[in-house]
Design an enzyme around this catalytic site. Structure first.
Site, short mmCIF file in Angstrom:
data_model
loop_
_atom_site.label_atom_id
_atom_site.label_comp_id
_atom_site.label_asym_id
_atom_site.label_seq_id
_atom_site.Cartn_x
_atom_site.Cartn_y
_atom_site.Cartn_z
N SER A 152 -4.71 -19.85 10.04
CA SER A 152 -5.86 -19.23 10.46
C SER A 152 -5.72 -18.49 11.96
O SER A 152 -4.68 -17.74 11.99
CB SER A 152 -7.08 -20.23 10.68
OG SER A 152 -8.20 -19.57 10.77
N ASP A 279 -10.54 -14.79 0.47
CA ASP A 279 -10.77 -15.34 1.78
C ASP A 279 -12.30 -14.94 2.37
O ASP A 279 -12.41 -13.53 2.61
CB ASP A 279 -9.90 -15.26 2.84
CG ASP A 279 -9.63 -16.01 4.20
OD1 ASP A 279 -10.99 -15.98 4.66
OD2 ASP A 279 -8.84 -16.18 4.52
N HIS A 308 -10.27 -19.78 2.50
CA HIS A 308 -9.52 -19.82 3.90
C HIS A 308 -8.89 -21.11 4.20
O HIS A 308 -9.71 -22.20 4.40
CB HIS A 308 -10.64 -19.46 4.91
CG HIS A 308 -9.91 -19.34 6.15
ND1 HIS A 308 -9.45 -17.94 6.68
CD2 HIS A 308 -10.05 -20.03 7.49
CE1 HIS A 308 -8.97 -18.15 7.86
NE2 HIS A 308 -9.36 -19.52 8.38
#
Length: 348
Positions: A152, A279, A308
């Site tokens: 991330s 995502d 995600h």
């Protein structure tokens, strides 16, 4: 999109985690622990006058096979070394004979509220310092080099790091998972109504961690923390705190300077880029528009589904002779873990 690179399996979601949101939320809903052997706590003082330290936990495999790279795992926004995806990847690495360091970014993990400054999406100087210290202070551990994996927000940071000058020679390669390579586009996407629950949860976590920091009354820090209290969106948080606290005019300058998209063309060491086009947090357009074929050091593993930092797939997708990360009586790691292990095999 580019085809899957050789040796990497397609991602197939497993029941009941259908769709991008359940893929994204699965770790939060289930909170898997991923047991690990006892590790060694490491501290990395920063030489920038703040007195801040980064902390991590080092695990060494019961049986190391040759000079395998040390795997450094770095969490995302509002995460820590104990985030489920970090623990899962560490277990997979150990099972394949790699040492693993679960690294906390500045102001995260055991140092929440105990640092003068905090991590952000482009704070590569911290990572560079840790990697250099590992190579200098642990020559036996890093004899096979270092592979750094960011998830991330840390995925953006790792890609930026790989494309900047001054990368420590010990770093052999990297992996980025669900990286917001265009920070401005990601910020705008978060403001969409469908992402409001995510937005509010993340903002609450970011505020709590940041407001735990000490600040002298009347100081710049006190003013910035007041802006944190007032923030109603992540954009407000970045505009009122992250940007001025780190020397940028506003959120847009922070995004422009630190987006990994600017640095991808400078990457010359093997780098696996894992992303799902569904995502919910990150717009797919920057991934679709980039010319991956023109940059051979980049290995795009971009799949239609996965959410995600989700990628909770079928466990019947072995890679090699046995599923990567599988131990006697145990289960294989996640699809991303298996792809990381495949990437490490290509470096060998």
């Amino acid at each position: 999109m580019p085809p899957l690179p050789p040796g990497y399996p397609p991602f197939r979601p497993r029941a009941p985690w259908w769709g991008p949101d359940l893929q994204t939320l699965r770790n939060t809903l289930r909170r898997p622990r991923h047991p690990l052997p006892v590790g060694e706590a490491l501290l990395f003082p920063m030489d920038d006058g703040t007195g801040d330290c980064l902390a991590g936990t080092l695990h060494q495999p019961a049986e190391s096979v040759g000079d395998r790279p040390l795997v450094v795992l770095v969490h995302g926004l509002a995460g820590s070394e104990d985030s489920p995806y970090i623990r899962s990847a560490a277990a997979a690495a150990l099972a394949r004979g790699h040492a693993a360091l679960r690294l906390n970014l500045r102001g995260a993990g055991p140092f929440v509220g105990r640092t003068r400054q905090r991590y952000h999406a482009g704070r590569t100087a911290d990572a560079r310092a840790v990697l250099a210290r590992l190579a200098a202070g642990h020559p036996g551990l890093t004899a096979g080099g270092i592979v750094v994996a960011g998830y991330s927000l840390a995925g953006n940071m790792v890609l930026k790091l790989m494309g900047e000058p001054g990368l420590p020679p010990a770093v052999r390669g990297a992996m980025a998972v669900s990286a917001p390579i265009d920070l401005s586009a990601t910020s705008r996407r978060f403001l969409k109504a469908r992402n409001r629950p995510y937005h509010l949860w993340l903002l609450r976590q970011m505020k709590a961690e940041t407001l735990a920091m000490p600040a002298a009354p009347g100081s710049d820090e006190a003013g910035w923390l007041a802006a944190v209290v007032r923030a109603r969106t992540i954009y407000d948080f970045d505009d009122g705190y992250v940007a001025p606290a780190n020397g940028w005019r506003d959120a847009e300058e922070y995004y422009r300077v630190n987006s990994a998209l600017r640095f991808l063309r400078g990457i010359s060491r093997p780098t696996l880029v894992v992303h799902a086009l569904d995502d919910p947090w990150i717009a797919p357009d920057p991934y679709r528009a980039f010319d991956w074929a023109a940059h051979p050091a980049l290995i795009p593993l971009i799949v239609p589904q996965g959410g995600h930092v989700g990628f909770h797939g079928d466990r019947d997708q072995p890679m090699g002779e046995r599923p990567v990360g599988e131990q006697p009586g145990g289960l294989a790691g996640t699809w991303v873990d298996r792809c990381l292990m495949r990437f490490l095999e290509t470096l060998a």
